[in-house]
Design an enzyme around this catalytic site. Structure first.
Site, PDB file in Angstrom:
ATOM      1  CG  HIS A  51      -0.455   1.925  -0.306  1.00 54.08           C
ATOM      2  ND1 HIS A  51      -0.608   0.987  -1.295  1.00 54.08           N
ATOM      3  CD2 HIS A  51       0.884   2.121  -0.188  1.00 54.08           C
ATOM      4  CE1 HIS A  51       0.571   0.621  -1.739  1.00 54.08           C
ATOM      5  NE2 HIS A  51       1.495   1.296  -1.104  1.00 54.08           N
TER       6      HIS A  51
HETATM    7  C1  T46 Z   1       3.923  -0.167  -2.558  1.00 49.26           C
HETATM    8  C2  T46 Z   1       3.708  -0.302  -4.011  1.00 49.26           C
HETATM    9  C3  T46 Z   1       4.735   0.423  -4.848  1.00 49.26           C
HETATM   10  C4  T46 Z   1       3.057  -9.238   0.572  1.00 49.26           C
HETATM   11  O1  T46 Z   1       2.550 -10.241   1.121  1.00 49.26           O
HETATM   12  N1  T46 Z   1       4.381  -8.986   0.666  1.00 49.26           N
HETATM   13  C5  T46 Z   1       4.974  -7.919   0.078  1.00 49.26           C
HETATM   14  O2  T46 Z   1       6.212  -7.735   0.186  1.00 49.26           O
HETATM   15  C6  T46 Z   1       4.147  -6.996  -0.652  1.00 49.26           C
HETATM   16  C7  T46 Z   1       4.755  -5.775  -1.313  1.00 49.26           C
HETATM   17  C8  T46 Z   1       2.802  -7.250  -0.738  1.00 49.26           C
HETATM   18  N2  T46 Z   1       2.267  -8.365  -0.138  1.00 49.26           N
HETATM   19  C9  T46 Z   1       0.837  -8.640  -0.311  1.00 49.26           C
HETATM   20  C10 T46 Z   1      -0.117  -7.618   0.279  1.00 49.26           C
HETATM   21  C11 T46 Z   1      -1.351  -7.792  -0.591  1.00 49.26           C
HETATM   22  O3  T46 Z   1      -2.126  -8.870  -0.084  1.00 49.26           O
HETATM   23  O4  T46 Z   1       0.569  -8.663  -1.696  1.00 49.26           O
HETATM   24  C12 T46 Z   1      -0.760  -8.207  -1.944  1.00 49.26           C
HETATM   25  C13 T46 Z   1      -0.770  -7.083  -2.961  1.00 49.26           C
HETATM   26  O5  T46 Z   1      -0.208  -5.907  -2.346  1.00 49.26           O
HETATM   27  P1  T46 Z   1      -0.753  -4.431  -2.648  1.00 49.26           P
HETATM   28  O6  T46 Z   1      -2.198  -4.488  -2.957  1.00 49.26           O
HETATM   29  O7  T46 Z   1      -0.316  -3.574  -1.509  1.00 49.26           O
HETATM   30  O8  T46 Z   1       0.036  -4.069  -3.995  1.00 49.26           O
HETATM   31  P2  T46 Z   1       0.256  -2.623  -4.646  1.00 49.26           P
HETATM   32  O9  T46 Z   1       0.785  -2.853  -5.997  1.00 49.26           O
HETATM   33  O10 T46 Z   1      -0.952  -1.780  -4.502  1.00 49.26           O
HETATM   34  O11 T46 Z   1       1.412  -1.957  -3.713  1.00 49.26           O
HETATM   35  C14 T46 Z   1       2.714  -2.495  -3.716  1.00 49.26           C
HETATM   36  C15 T46 Z   1       3.259  -2.577  -2.280  1.00 49.26           C
HETATM   37  O12 T46 Z   1       2.379  -3.363  -1.463  1.00 49.26           O
HETATM   38  C16 T46 Z   1       3.381  -1.214  -1.648  1.00 49.26           C
HETATM   39  O13 T46 Z   1       4.140  -1.290  -0.456  1.00 49.26           O
HETATM   40  O14 T46 Z   1       4.409   0.839  -2.089  1.00 49.26           O
HETATM   41  O15 T46 Z   1       3.582  -1.653  -4.477  1.00 49.26           O
END
Ligand code: T46
Length: 139
Positions: A51
């Site tokens: 993303h």
């Molecule tokens: C990024 C990279 C480096 C929350 O509810 N609160 C939070 O503060 C975060 C970061 C995520 N979430 C939820 C959103 C999704 O339902 O946690 C779940 C997993 O998030 P995501 O699939 O976006 O995780 P990554 O590892 O792909 O990305 C994360 C961060 O979301 C993103 O901002 O830049 O780490």
């Protein structure tokens, strides 16, 4: 691609006593930190990220393990290996990012400029390219 995104974290200590690394908003990180989160227990070779953020700025570091981060500004992709607790990677707004877990037990820590907001994410690569081509992140 901005070549100064990879930074060395200030570190104090010795092999006898161990090390302490630190960074400060304003002095080392070019934004005020509003949120800290960390990602762990990720199977090796898992790909996360995929993303771009419209406005969020972040600093990533890996206190243990090896995590490869690929940054893509829409023109160029560059790979960064976070394999030392003294390395930090700035992920500024407008960089599509993928993270690959390269070593078992690796932990990714993130300090972010704002609270979590799903509306700040673009998770569709073609949409990201349209934003980049239209100059959304240009000065
Ligand atoms: C990024 C990279 C480096 C929350 O509810 N609160 C939070 O503060 C975060 C970061 C995520 N979430 C939820 C959103 C999704 O339902 O946690 C779940 C997993 O998030 P995501 O699939 O976006 O995780 P990554 O590892 O792909 O990305 C994360 C961060 O979301 C993103 O901002 O830049 O780490």
């Amino acid at each position: 691609m901005n070549s100064s995104l990879l930074r060395r974290i200030r570190t104090r200590g010795s092999t006898e006593q161990g090390f302490l690394s630190f960074f400060e908003s304003g002095n080392d990180v070019p934004f005020t930190i509003a949120r800290v989160y960390y990602i762990y227990d990720v199977p090796v070779e898992t790909r996360r990220g995929m993303h771009v953020h419209k406005t969020l700025q972040q600093v990533l570091w890996c206190p243990y393990g090896e995590i490869e981060v690929i940054l893509d500004d829409g023109n160029e992709k560059k790979s960064y290996l976070l394999d030392s607790p003294e390395k930090a990677l700035l992920v500024l707004r407008g960089y599509w990012h993928d993270m690959y877990w390269r070593k078992e037990g690796s932990v990714l820590c993130v300090a972010a400029s704002d609270y979590y907001d799903e509306a700040d994410y673009i998770r569709d690569y073609d949409e990201f390219l349209r934003y980049a081509q239209e100059g959304y992140w240009d000065k």
